[in-house]
Design an enzyme around this catalytic site. Structure first.
Site, PDB file in Angstrom:
ATOM      1  N   PRO A   2      17.752  -3.947  44.146  1.00  0.00           N
ATOM      2  CA  PRO A   2      18.599  -5.134  44.013  1.00  0.00           C
ATOM      3  C   PRO A   2      18.532  -5.703  42.599  1.00  0.00           C
ATOM      4  CG  PRO A   2      17.168  -5.285  45.942  1.00  0.00           C
ATOM      5  CD  PRO A   2      16.709  -4.107  45.155  1.00  0.00           C
ATOM      6  N   GLU A   3      19.670  -6.179  42.128  1.00  0.00           N
ATOM      7  CA  GLU A   3      19.696  -6.834  40.821  1.00  0.00           C
ATOM      8  C   GLU A   3      19.345  -8.307  40.990  1.00  0.00           C
ATOM      9  OE1 GLU A   3      22.624  -5.588  38.033  1.00  0.00           O
ATOM     10  OE2 GLU A   3      23.054  -3.729  39.099  1.00  0.00           O
ATOM     11  N   LYS A  52      13.830  -9.900  39.056  1.00  0.00           N
ATOM     12  CA  LYS A  52      13.818  -9.160  40.320  1.00  0.00           C
ATOM     13  C   LYS A  52      12.568  -9.455  41.149  1.00  0.00           C
ATOM     14  CE  LYS A  52      16.561  -5.436  38.251  1.00  0.00           C
ATOM     15  NZ  LYS A  52      16.709  -3.985  38.022  1.00  0.00           N
ATOM     16  N   ARG A 138       5.542 -11.736  30.702  1.00  0.00           N
ATOM     17  CA  ARG A 138       5.963 -10.374  30.337  1.00  0.00           C
ATOM     18  C   ARG A 138       7.422 -10.097  30.687  1.00  0.00           C
ATOM     19  NH1 ARG A 138       2.194  -9.253  34.588  1.00  0.00           N
ATOM     20  NH2 ARG A 138       3.189  -8.455  36.473  1.00  0.00           N
ATOM     21  N   ASN A 179      21.646  -1.840  36.818  1.00  0.00           N
ATOM     22  CA  ASN A 179      22.550  -0.818  36.300  1.00  0.00           C
ATOM     23  C   ASN A 179      24.015  -1.246  36.330  1.00  0.00           C
ATOM     24  OD1 ASN A 179      23.066   1.598  35.110  1.00  0.00           O
ATOM     25  ND2 ASN A 179      22.312   2.865  36.775  1.00  0.00           N
ATOM     26  N   ARG A 271      18.009   6.811  33.984  1.00  0.00           N
ATOM     27  CA  ARG A 271      18.988   6.097  34.802  1.00  0.00           C
ATOM     28  C   ARG A 271      20.396   6.561  34.442  1.00  0.00           C
ATOM     29  NH1 ARG A 271      17.079   1.413  37.153  1.00  0.00           N
ATOM     30  NH2 ARG A 271      18.994   1.625  38.375  1.00  0.00           N
TER      31      ARG A 271
END
Length: 281
Positions: A2-3, A52, A138, A179, A271
């Site tokens: 999931p984005e 995420k 991070r 993506n 990817r």
């Protein structure tokens, strides 16, 4: 995976479902058993998202006053839960009474009117405030958070020779972009995804960031990515049933909705990458 918009939507929904309720928490699978026992009976205070990642805050149960009623109730220190769904993680919702668990249920939370099962997450763990601080430290700025500092992302891109198509997917640069958003915002900006970050101008970055600020909240609100401008929202259908109509994502070899050139594909850092050689020069 999931984005970021999907995680923010989950956080908002779960806050509405459980906020302020004292939950029954368990781990039918057992892998989160000792931690679930510490959370069982605590008040669900908040669900939040950074990129995420989901963070739950549980407050402690308030003990009853003593018999004389002279001792004020105190709340135990909050406990934090970090969840990263990864590729296979998913939630299922159930009305009460919940059925017996099926499959590998890592976490079950039961509130006043409904319950939730979590299966297959990449991470489901207790966090300390220090752990949360380290996680946020991070991650790059999250376009869906009001406290996001786009200057951090712009500086990281400006000093890197990695392709901009890779940098947008790097959660240390911008948190929450996956993506689909990567492919589509670069198309909408007319930027070749293979250009090094050092070549991306300040104006180009500002256009990318502004587009993310416009597009990602739509995904949160509707639970569906929408990236097509009205004048292009016709013609070829979405790449799969019940999926968003896109300009380039998963449309390799098909004609561009704008210029007609075949959409290109290649692998970039493991990817799938899609772009239009005609529009993204």
């Amino acid at each position: 995976m999931p984005e970021g918009h999907a995680l923010h939507r989950l956080a908002r929904r779960q806050q509405q479902q459980f906020g302020g309720q004292r939950l029954q928490v368990s781990s039918p699978q057992g892998r989160f058993g000792p931690e679930a026992a510490l959370l069982d009976g605590l008040v669900f205070r908040a669900a939040d998202a950074w990129g995420k990642h989901l963070i739950y805050t549980f407050g402690g149960p308030e003990p009853d006053p003593d018999e004389a009623g002279s001792r004020p109730a105190r709340t135990a220190a909050p406990r934090l839960v970090h969840i990263h769904l990864g590729i296979y993680g998913a939630f299922t919702e159930e009305d009460l009474p919940m059925p017996e668990p099926t499959g590998q249920v890592r976490l079950r939370m039961v509130g006043d009117t409904m319950g939730l099962d979590l299966r297959g997450p990449n991470a489901c763990e207790l966090y300390t405030p220090h752990d949360l601080e380290a996680l946020i430290g991070r991650l790059g700025p999250d376009p869906l958070r009001a406290d996001a500092d786009p200057g951090r992302a712009q500086a990281a891109i400006a000093r890197s020779r990695r392709p901009i198509g890779s940098l947008l997917m790097d959660q240390k640069v911008i948190a929450g972009v996956g993506n689909i958003y990567r492919a589509e915002v670069l198309f909408r900006a007319g930027i070749d995804p293979l250009r090094p970050g050092t070549s991306v101008t300040g104006a180009e970055f500002e256009e990318i960031w502004a587009d993310l600020l416009a597009l990602m909240p739509v995904g949160v609100e509707h639970g569906r990515i929408h990236v097509i401008r009205p004048e292009h929202d016709h013609g070829a259908p979405a790449y799969a049933p019940d999926r968003p109509r896109t300009y380039v994502y998963r449309r390799a070899g098909e004609p561009c909705r704008v210029c007609g050139a075949p959409i290109a594909w290649r692998e970039l850092e493991g990817r799938n990458l899609f772009w239009c050689p005609g529009c993204q020069k």
